[in-house]
Design an enzyme around this catalytic site. Structure first.
Site, short mmCIF file in Angstrom:
data_model
loop_
_atom_site.label_atom_id
_atom_site.label_comp_id
_atom_site.label_asym_id
_atom_site.label_seq_id
_atom_site.Cartn_x
_atom_site.Cartn_y
_atom_site.Cartn_z
N GLY A 86 0.79 -1.23 0.00
CA GLY A 86 0.00 0.00 0.00
C GLY A 86 0.82 1.27 0.00
O GLY A 86 0.28 2.36 -0.24
N ARG A 87 2.11 1.16 0.27
CA ARG A 87 2.96 2.37 0.27
C ARG A 87 4.40 2.03 -0.07
O ARG A 87 5.32 2.78 0.27
CB ARG A 87 2.92 3.03 1.65
CG ARG A 87 3.31 2.08 2.77
CD ARG A 87 3.31 2.77 4.08
NE ARG A 87 3.42 1.79 5.15
CZ ARG A 87 3.45 2.10 6.43
NH1 ARG A 87 3.39 3.36 6.77
NH2 ARG A 87 3.55 1.17 7.34
N LYS A 107 9.98 2.00 0.65
CA LYS A 107 8.80 2.10 1.50
C LYS A 107 8.49 3.56 1.82
O LYS A 107 9.36 4.31 2.26
CB LYS A 107 9.04 1.32 2.80
CG LYS A 107 7.84 1.24 3.71
CD LYS A 107 8.15 0.32 4.89
CE LYS A 107 6.97 0.20 5.84
NZ LYS A 107 7.27 -0.70 6.97
N ASP A 119 -2.40 6.53 2.79
CA ASP A 119 -1.92 7.64 1.98
C ASP A 119 -0.64 7.32 1.23
O ASP A 119 -0.09 8.17 0.52
CB ASP A 119 -1.71 8.90 2.84
CG ASP A 119 -0.75 8.67 4.00
OD1 ASP A 119 0.00 7.67 3.98
OD2 ASP A 119 -0.74 9.51 4.93
N ARG A 170 14.32 -0.74 1.85
CA ARG A 170 14.46 -2.00 2.57
C ARG A 170 15.11 -3.04 1.66
O ARG A 170 14.79 -3.13 0.47
CB ARG A 170 13.09 -2.48 3.04
CG ARG A 170 13.12 -3.77 3.84
CD ARG A 170 11.82 -4.00 4.56
NE ARG A 170 10.69 -4.12 3.66
CZ ARG A 170 9.41 -4.09 4.05
NH1 ARG A 170 9.12 -3.91 5.32
NH2 ARG A 170 8.43 -4.22 3.18
N ARG A 177 5.34 -13.19 0.90
CA ARG A 177 4.79 -13.50 2.23
C ARG A 177 3.87 -14.71 2.14
O ARG A 177 3.45 -15.10 1.05
CB ARG A 177 4.00 -12.29 2.74
CG ARG A 177 4.80 -10.98 2.69
CD ARG A 177 3.93 -9.84 2.13
NE ARG A 177 4.71 -8.63 1.88
CZ ARG A 177 5.03 -7.75 2.80
NH1 ARG A 177 4.64 -7.94 4.05
NH2 ARG A 177 5.74 -6.68 2.50
N ASP A 245 0.35 -11.92 6.46
CA ASP A 245 0.96 -11.07 5.44
C ASP A 245 2.26 -10.44 5.91
O ASP A 245 2.91 -9.71 5.15
CB ASP A 245 -0.03 -9.98 4.99
CG ASP A 245 -0.50 -9.11 6.14
OD1 ASP A 245 -1.23 -9.64 7.01
OD2 ASP A 245 -0.14 -7.92 6.19
N ASN A 246 2.66 -10.71 7.15
CA ASN A 246 3.91 -10.16 7.68
C ASN A 246 4.98 -11.22 7.90
O ASN A 246 6.02 -10.93 8.48
CB ASN A 246 3.66 -9.44 9.01
CG ASN A 246 2.87 -8.16 8.83
OD1 ASN A 246 2.84 -7.59 7.75
ND2 ASN A 246 2.19 -7.72 9.87
N ASP A 255 8.75 -6.64 8.03
CA ASP A 255 7.66 -5.74 8.42
C ASP A 255 7.71 -5.36 9.90
O ASP A 255 7.04 -5.95 10.74
CB ASP A 255 6.30 -6.36 8.09
CG ASP A 255 5.97 -6.23 6.62
OD1 ASP A 255 6.67 -5.47 5.93
OD2 ASP A 255 5.03 -6.88 6.14
#
Length: 488
Positions: A86-87, A107, A119, A170, A177, A245-246, A255
């Site tokens: 998402g970002r 990231k 956002d 990163r 994942r 998902d992590n 994450d």
């Protein structure tokens, strides 16, 4: 650098190719020269000259293929549906100096189709925490993502308040994942065979030598995950958000949100203020790892030769792998051989720490002074602090335990015991208070404390001159440990 952008060759339903949305006036925060050297970035004059613009999203090298990944997941035990980057963007994949594939993932670099209500940005405080934590775990010898560096900017980001926008490059051995397979199972099941082949060929090629490569791959993921979580428990690390998902398929820590390193030893410690039920408390991490894998594995029953019984065989090694790795690690921390008497002493020691809320890191390190009282001045101070905090009753327990512990050490040489204890008990971990001091200074435009903490954590197993007293100081007994927000 040696680019090997393979993810972008997969079915386009798995990702969305796009450019980053630049930050306003990006400026250098910190740069990790060791990671740059590992990647070959340090040898590329163009990349070195433009690293701030690259991390700030203002310049994209021609060899990069930026994309956002689609994945899904179970969050706090509930199916959350489609998630995704998402970002962040997977900017490139490269072979490092060890011929190992590494992902470069930027990231905080803007909206993607998977941003949902977000956002697309990251704030400075969470960026610094992730940067320092990936570095800390890597130097502690625990498989983890790391980072090339981070930048700060004039972009303003609203969280609980208006904050400074930042971005982090990163570096991880994979960003796939458990949730990637969950997404495929729900939204593109026809891709499962192709994607499984990609995971095996890219990250577990040795499994091709097995008569059943898929089952060998799944078993390897289970075992790597178990060892990673055992490493977390041994060092006192709590991830905070162990959603499916992590968790990476490679058994590397990924994450960093509301993570924390244990200070006063409380196995029930919850470091995520959003974890109202304590699902991801420190003591629950091994069980949650098993739960996540048990949720993930059944998706592979769509593949030929994979049945419920064979999947049970894949999951079966989890507990034994975790316990063996954890128990061996506990014995190494005490400098003892891995045997029944040593484990009895180890668990009695943990009970003493818990009953008296003693500092986890300092207490283990203090045992060096118990074994060799004339050789470790820093550890002698830690030992004095430890014993001063004990009640009269607890002091008797300590005296009895330490007598039996020293007697058990007679089965190994003093040098062998001390070497093992030094190599497995750090002097420094990233305490929340350390990270917060670095963040507070950075928010005023001063990054010297970020650099000092970074240098301190680069050599965590040795006493260092750049350390200050606060680096090893735990909170007062019974004071609540700082909970961390998921917002970043």
């Amino acid at each position: 650098m040696r680019y090997q952008n393979t993810y972008v060759t997969l079915d386009t339903r798995l990702y969305h190719e796009q450019q980053p949305t630049p930050l306003d006036n990006p400026r250098a925060g910190h740069f990790n020269t060791e990671v740059a050297k590992q990647l070959g970035w340090l040898d590329d004059d163009e990349l070195m000259a433009r690293w701030v613009k690259i991390l700030g999203g203002q310049y994209v090298p021609a060899e990069f293929r930026p994309l956002s990944m689609a994945y899904a997941g179970h969050q706090f035990g509930q199916w959350a549906g489609q998630l995704g980057d998402g970002r962040g963007l997977l900017m490139a994949q490269v072979l490092d100096n060890n011929d190992k594939l590494q992902d470069l993932h930027l990231k905080g670099i803007g909206l993607t189709p998977y941003s949902r209500m977000g956002d697309g940005r990251a704030v400075l405080r969470s960026t610094i925490r992730e940067y320092l934590c990936g570095h800390a775990l890597t130097q502690l010898g625990i498989p983890s993502s790391n980072a090339l560096g981070f930048v700060v900017s004039d972009t303003r980001v609203r969280r609980e308040r208006m904050e400074t926008g930042a971005a982090l490059m990163r570096v991880a051995d994979s960003h796939i994942r458990l949730g990637h397979v969950e997404w495929i199972a729900s939204f593109a099941p026809d891709l499962l065979n192709e994607f499984t082949d990609y995971m095996i060929d890219t990250y577990y090629p040795e499994c091709r030598q097995s008569e059943t490569p898929v089952l060998a791959f799944l078993t390897a993921v289970v075992e790597r995950t178990a060892r990673m979580i055992a490493d977390w428990q041994l060092i006192g690390f709590a991830h905070g958000v162990m959603n499916t998902d992590n968790l990476s398929i490679t058994g590397s820590t990924l994450d960093f949100g509301p993570f924390g390193f244990m200070e006063r030893f409380d196995p029930a410690w919850i470091n995520n203020h959003s974890d109202h039920t304590g699902r991801y408390a420190y003591q629950n991490q091994p069980a949650i790892g098993h739960w996540n894998l048990n949720t993930w594995l059944p998706h592979f029953m769509r593949l030929e030769g994979v049945t419920r019984d064979t999947l049970a065989d894949c999951l079966a090694p989890y507990e034994a792998t975790f316990m063996q790795h954890y128990q061996q690690g506990l014995c190494r921390k005490l400098g003892l051989p891995h045997e029944k008497e040593s484990l009895t002493l180890a668990f009695e020691w943990l009970t003493l720490l818990e009953d008296n809320l003693l500092d986890y890191t300092n207490s283990f390190r203090a045992l060096l002074a118990l074994v060799a009282p004339d050789d470790y001045s820093h550890e002698q101070q830690l030992l004095s602090t430890l014993t001063a905090e004990l009640t009269d009753e607890a002091s008797k327990v300590w005296q009895d335990w330490s007598t039996r512990y020293l007697a058990q050490l007679q089965s190994v040489s003093v040098k062998q015991a001390l070497d093992s204890m030094r190599e497995n008990n750090p002097v420094y971990v990233l305490r929340n208070s350390m990270a917060q001091r670095a963040i507070t200074a950075a928010e005023q435009g001063q990054f010297e404390e970020v650099n000092r903490v970074f240098e301190l954590l680069a050599n965590p197993y040795n006493v260092q001159d750049i350390a200050i007293e606060l680096d090893s100081k735990p909170p007062t007994p019974h004071a609540p440990q700082m909970p961390i927000s998921c917002s970043s």
